[in-house]
Design a protein around this motif. Structure first.
Motif, PDB file in Angstrom:
ATOM      1  N   THR A 131     -12.305 -12.017   7.308  1.00 31.46           N
ATOM      2  CA  THR A 131     -11.815 -10.744   7.814  1.00 31.46           C
ATOM      3  C   THR A 131     -12.110  -9.589   6.871  1.00 31.46           C
ATOM      4  N   HIS A 132     -12.188  -8.387   7.440  1.00 34.21           N
ATOM      5  CA  HIS A 132     -12.374  -7.168   6.636  1.00 34.21           C
ATOM      6  C   HIS A 132     -11.066  -6.675   6.039  1.00 34.21           C
ATOM      7  N   CYS A 133      -9.958  -7.363   6.310  1.00 36.26           N
ATOM      8  CA  CYS A 133      -8.653  -7.074   5.702  1.00 36.26           C
ATOM      9  C   CYS A 133      -7.996  -5.812   6.248  1.00 36.26           C
ATOM     10  N   GLY A 134      -8.377  -5.372   7.442  1.00 36.31           N
ATOM     11  CA  GLY A 134      -7.566  -4.372   8.120  1.00 36.31           C
ATOM     12  C   GLY A 134      -6.178  -4.954   8.361  1.00 36.31           C
ATOM     13  N   TRP A 135      -5.135  -4.133   8.208  1.00 35.82           N
ATOM     14  CA  TRP A 135      -3.784  -4.689   8.201  1.00 35.82           C
ATOM     15  C   TRP A 135      -3.409  -5.344   9.520  1.00 35.82           C
ATOM     16  N   ASN A 136      -3.833  -4.782  10.640  1.00 39.49           N
ATOM     17  CA  ASN A 136      -3.539  -5.429  11.923  1.00 39.49           C
ATOM     18  C   ASN A 136      -4.174  -6.817  11.976  1.00 39.49           C
ATOM     19  N   SER A 137      -5.396  -6.944  11.461  1.00 32.15           N
ATOM     20  CA  SER A 137      -6.065  -8.247  11.433  1.00 32.15           C
ATOM     21  C   SER A 137      -5.331  -9.220  10.514  1.00 32.15           C
ATOM     22  N   VAL A 138      -4.858  -8.717   9.374  1.00 34.98           N
ATOM     23  CA  VAL A 138      -4.108  -9.578   8.456  1.00 34.98           C
ATOM     24  C   VAL A 138      -2.869 -10.136   9.143  1.00 34.98           C
ATOM     25  N   LEU A 139      -2.130  -9.271   9.828  1.00 34.13           N
ATOM     26  CA  LEU A 139      -0.918  -9.731  10.508  1.00 34.13           C
ATOM     27  C   LEU A 139      -1.235 -10.703  11.634  1.00 34.13           C
ATOM     28  N   GLU A 140      -2.345 -10.489  12.324  1.00 36.97           N
ATOM     29  CA  GLU A 140      -2.734 -11.437  13.367  1.00 36.97           C
ATOM     30  C   GLU A 140      -3.060 -12.799  12.761  1.00 36.97           C
TER      31      GLU A 140
ATOM     32  N   ASN B 109      -5.459  -4.093   0.333  1.00 37.58           N
ATOM     33  CA  ASN B 109      -4.870  -5.224   1.057  1.00 37.58           C
ATOM     34  C   ASN B 109      -5.366  -6.551   0.498  1.00 37.58           C
ATOM     35  N   LYS B 110      -6.664  -6.605   0.211  1.00 34.51           N
ATOM     36  CA  LYS B 110      -7.252  -7.836  -0.332  1.00 34.51           C
ATOM     37  C   LYS B 110      -6.540  -8.276  -1.595  1.00 34.51           C
ATOM     38  N   LEU B 111      -6.273  -7.322  -2.474  1.00 35.58           N
ATOM     39  CA  LEU B 111      -5.615  -7.626  -3.745  1.00 35.58           C
ATOM     40  C   LEU B 111      -4.272  -8.305  -3.513  1.00 35.58           C
ATOM     41  N   PHE B 112      -3.485  -7.786  -2.569  1.00 39.21           N
ATOM     42  CA  PHE B 112      -2.157  -8.337  -2.300  1.00 39.21           C
ATOM     43  C   PHE B 112      -2.245  -9.666  -1.547  1.00 39.21           C
ATOM     44  N   MET B 113      -3.209  -9.792  -0.638  1.00 40.61           N
ATOM     45  CA  MET B 113      -3.368 -11.035   0.130  1.00 40.61           C
ATOM     46  C   MET B 113      -3.700 -12.216  -0.772  1.00 40.61           C
TER      47      MET B 113
ATOM     48  N   VAL C  72       0.838  -1.197   0.000  1.00 37.97           N
ATOM     49  CA  VAL C  72       0.000   0.000   0.000  1.00 37.97           C
ATOM     50  C   VAL C  72       0.874   1.249   0.000  1.00 37.97           C
ATOM     51  N   LEU C  73       1.966   1.228   0.759  1.00 36.75           N
ATOM     52  CA  LEU C  73       2.889   2.363   0.766  1.00 36.75           C
ATOM     53  C   LEU C  73       3.466   2.597  -0.626  1.00 36.75           C
ATOM     54  N   ALA C  74       3.815   1.516  -1.326  1.00 33.47           N
ATOM     55  CA  ALA C  74       4.348   1.657  -2.686  1.00 33.47           C
ATOM     56  C   ALA C  74       3.302   2.269  -3.610  1.00 33.47           C
ATOM     57  N   ALA C  75       2.043   1.908  -3.415  1.00 32.78           N
ATOM     58  CA  ALA C  75       0.978   2.504  -4.223  1.00 32.78           C
ATOM     59  C   ALA C  75       0.803   3.978  -3.881  1.00 32.78           C
ATOM     60  N   PHE C  76       0.776   4.298  -2.596  1.00 36.19           N
ATOM     61  CA  PHE C  76       0.616   5.688  -2.167  1.00 36.19           C
ATOM     62  C   PHE C  76       1.736   6.572  -2.709  1.00 36.19           C
ATOM     63  N   ALA C  77       2.957   6.025  -2.779  1.00 39.59           N
ATOM     64  CA  ALA C  77       4.096   6.802  -3.268  1.00 39.59           C
ATOM     65  C   ALA C  77       3.900   7.218  -4.722  1.00 39.59           C
ATOM     66  N   GLN C  78       3.176   6.391  -5.478  1.00 40.65           N
ATOM     67  CA  GLN C  78       3.038   6.637  -6.911  1.00 40.65           C
ATOM     68  C   GLN C  78       1.763   7.382  -7.304  1.00 40.65           C
ATOM     69  N   LEU C  79       0.747   7.339  -6.471  1.00 42.63           N
ATOM     70  CA  LEU C  79      -0.547   7.909  -6.852  1.00 42.63           C
ATOM     71  C   LEU C  79      -0.508   9.407  -7.159  1.00 42.63           C
ATOM     72  N   PRO C  80       0.245  10.232  -6.392  1.00 42.91           N
ATOM     73  CA  PRO C  80       0.209  11.676  -6.676  1.00 42.91           C
ATOM     74  C   PRO C  80       0.642  12.053  -8.083  1.00 42.91           C
ATOM     75  N   THR C  81       1.488  11.250  -8.702  1.00 47.34           N
ATOM     76  CA  THR C  81       1.972  11.583 -10.053  1.00 47.34           C
ATOM     77  C   THR C  81       1.270  10.778 -11.142  1.00 47.34           C
TER      78      THR C  81
ATOM     79  N   PRO D  30      -5.521 -19.427   7.540  1.00 50.52           N
ATOM     80  CA  PRO D  30      -5.901 -18.930   6.205  1.00 50.52           C
ATOM     81  C   PRO D  30      -7.102 -18.001   6.301  1.00 50.52           C
ATOM     82  N   MET D  31      -7.213 -17.068   5.344  1.00 47.83           N
ATOM     83  CA  MET D  31      -8.220 -16.014   5.454  1.00 47.83           C
ATOM     84  C   MET D  31      -9.146 -15.961   4.257  1.00 47.83           C
ATOM     85  N   LEU D  32     -10.362 -15.487   4.530  1.00 49.78           N
ATOM     86  CA  LEU D  32     -11.332 -15.165   3.490  1.00 49.78           C
ATOM     87  C   LEU D  32     -11.543 -13.662   3.528  1.00 49.78           C
ATOM     88  N   CYS D  33     -11.293 -12.999   2.413  1.00 51.38           N
ATOM     89  CA  CYS D  33     -11.267 -11.536   2.362  1.00 51.38           C
ATOM     90  C   CYS D  33     -12.650 -10.955   2.084  1.00 51.38           C
ATOM     91  N   TRP D  34     -13.024  -9.998   2.924  1.00 51.78           N
ATOM     92  CA  TRP D  34     -14.289  -9.293   2.774  1.00 51.78           C
ATOM     93  C   TRP D  34     -14.044  -7.823   3.122  1.00 51.78           C
TER      94      TRP D  34
END
Length: 490
Positions: free
Chosen positions: A368-377, A397-401, A142-151, A384-388
């Motif tokens: 899970t709702h794919c909040g990053w803290n939940s993903v790491l937990e 996050n869902k896309l990368f998971m 997500v950080l890599a995406a944020f770095a690129q979005l402004p341009t 294994p997770m089901l993304c919602w």
């Protein structure tokens, strides 16, 4: 002279807890830790105030300083005020932070670590000549995406909203539908929300470095993108330190009675229970229709489940429901559901100790709702997770998971506004019963081993943290040299 690192956490539990967990390794390495706080009452968040109190009780060597209040604080109780209202709040507190840092004799402050939501404060830190770092509490991808979005839209006049599901081509990342961006980025480009969000993204890159709550092995592709000069052409991104996973709650001094769901889990077979939990703050609560669809799907799946149910959203804007209200389970769920699933299912109102549930040997899958803290937990528990995804950066996050990480499957119905019972049933069975589910479990197990080793001697996160401290020391040495030569920026 005492070596001090100042932490400046954001006003959200999901951002504050990882920041506070950063204090432990700093203390271990001989740094004094001071925490500058905006008064928790500003946001009227009981949970946030409770976290601060627990930290203060469990880490007596950490010094807390509540910054003096400012006048005309923006109203942060309404979702419509984010992020513009929050960023305005940080700006108004910049002078208070400046005065606090000056009171500590700036040269004794070796570094300031600010929450990524508070990156506006980096300007204050820089003007005092103090090294300033971000703690990014979402994924490196997500950080890599944020770095690129402004341009990304610099040459065209198209807005992200107008792109719809058109895939964004971001360096080092898989194609991302524009519709998966945060809601604020899908607003009208002339709106305050959009302008505030787009203005805040470049400030993250103004830090001397960014600490990310992640594992490098979990996000090898996203981390590599951040370190590649092609990520943002014409700009060298600051160093990235993958120092996670910081997961779970802050330790509490006294033992508390176990939550009712844990004794129930004790009586279930190993890896047999599907755990459904969608965050603790009530944003994006499901509708009554959606709750019934989940119930029917769980019933037909035949699998054991532990389901945290919150009050439904209201269809009437003039009669909004309190998202933290006590839900009427009997009225919300289908007739006979509780009786039919008695013994193999447990419905819990509002909250469950998520980290404890995920670590329990009976838990076999996590919806899970794919909040990053939940993903790491989920990763650190090997579940294994089901993304919602529901809100914020969760769609990203869902896309990368599902893709790069390979630790989850997607409940696709969320894209159409309703996950139907048939999909709930099918996806639960896929993860719990199928060969694909077994392969998914094996990949998550491998990531769990990496997570467990990350902070051991020689582990990736411990090494990254050592690099961070070495860079802090180097920055401090250069600052002292400049001061001795009469070149200080402070």
């Amino acid at each position: 002279m005492e070596k001090t690192v100042v932490l400046y956490p954001g006003l959200a539990v999901s951002h504050c807890v990882p920041m506070m967990q950063l204090a432990a390794p700093l203390l271990e390495h001989g740094y004094a830790v001071s925490v500058a706080l905006i008064d928790p009452a500003v946001k009227d968040d009981i949970a946030f105030g409770a976290v601060v109190s627990r930290v203060a009780a469990s880490m007596p060597s950490v010094r807390f300083h509540t910054l003096p209040t400012v006048e005309d604080v923006p109203d942060l109780t309404q979702d419509t005020q984010f992020p513009a209202g929050y960023l305005e709040l940080i700006r108004r507190y910049n002078e208070r932070l400046h005065d606090f840092l000056c009171s500590m004799r700036p040269r004794s402050v070796h570094a300031v670590v600010v929450d990524s939501l508070s990156s506006e404060a980096l300007g204050v830190v820089k003007r005092l000549g103090i090294p300033g770092y971000n703690l990014f509490t979402s994924s490196a991808s997500v950080l890599a995406a944020f770095a690129q979005l402004p341009t990304l839209l610099a040459e065209g006049g198209t807005s992200f909203k107008e792109l719809g599901d058109t895939p964004l081509q971001l360096f080092g990342l898989p194609p991302m539908p524009a519709s998966h961006l945060m809601a604020e980025l899908l607003e009208d480009p002339e709106s305050d929300k959009y302008k505030a969000m787009m203005a805040s993204l470049p400030r993250i890159l103004e830090a001397d470095g960014t600490l990310v709550n992640t594992l490098e092995s979990l996000e090898a592709r996203g981390v590599a993108a951040l370190r590649d000069p092609r990520c943002v052409l014409g700009r060298v991104l600051p160093p990235v330190y993958c120092v996670g996973p910081f997961v779970g709650s802050i330790a509490v001094a006294e033992a508390k009675e176990r939550h009712e769901c844990l004794p129930w889990l004790d009586g279930q077979p190993d890896r047999s229970v599907v755990f459904l939990c969608f965050g603790s703050i009530g944003i994006g609560n499901h509708s009554e229709e959606q709750l019934r669809e989940i119930a029917v799907g769980l019933d037909k799946s035949g699998h054991r489940f532990l389901w945290v149910v919150r009050a439904p959203v209201s269809d009437d804007p003039e009669k909004p429901l309190d998202p933290c209200a006590d839900p009427d389970i009997d009225a919300l769920l289908p007739d006979g559901f509780m009786e039919r699933t008695n013994g193999r299912g447990l419905v819990v109102k509002l909250w469950a100790p998520q980290a404890d549930v995920l670590r329990h040997k009976a838990t076999g899958a996590f919806v899970t709702h794919c909040g990053w803290n939940s993903v790491l937990e989920g990763v650190t528990a090997g579940v294994p997770m089901l993304c919602w995804p529901l809100y914020a950066e969760q769609k990203m996050n869902k896309l990368f998971m599902v893709g790069d990480m390979g630790i989850a499957v997607e409940m696709v119905g969320w894209q159409h506004g309703l996950v139907k019972a048939g999909e709930v049933e099918a996806k639960v069975r896929l993860v719990m019963d199928s060969e694909e589910g077994r392969e998914l479990r094996a990949r998550v197990a491998a990531n769990k081993e990496d997570a467990m080793a990350a902070w051991n001697d020689g582990g990736s996160s411990r090494v990254a943290f050592a690099h961070f401290l070495a860079d802090v020391a180097s920055q401090q040495d250069r600052a002292c040299t400049r001061e001795g030569m009469g070149l200080s920026d402070a």
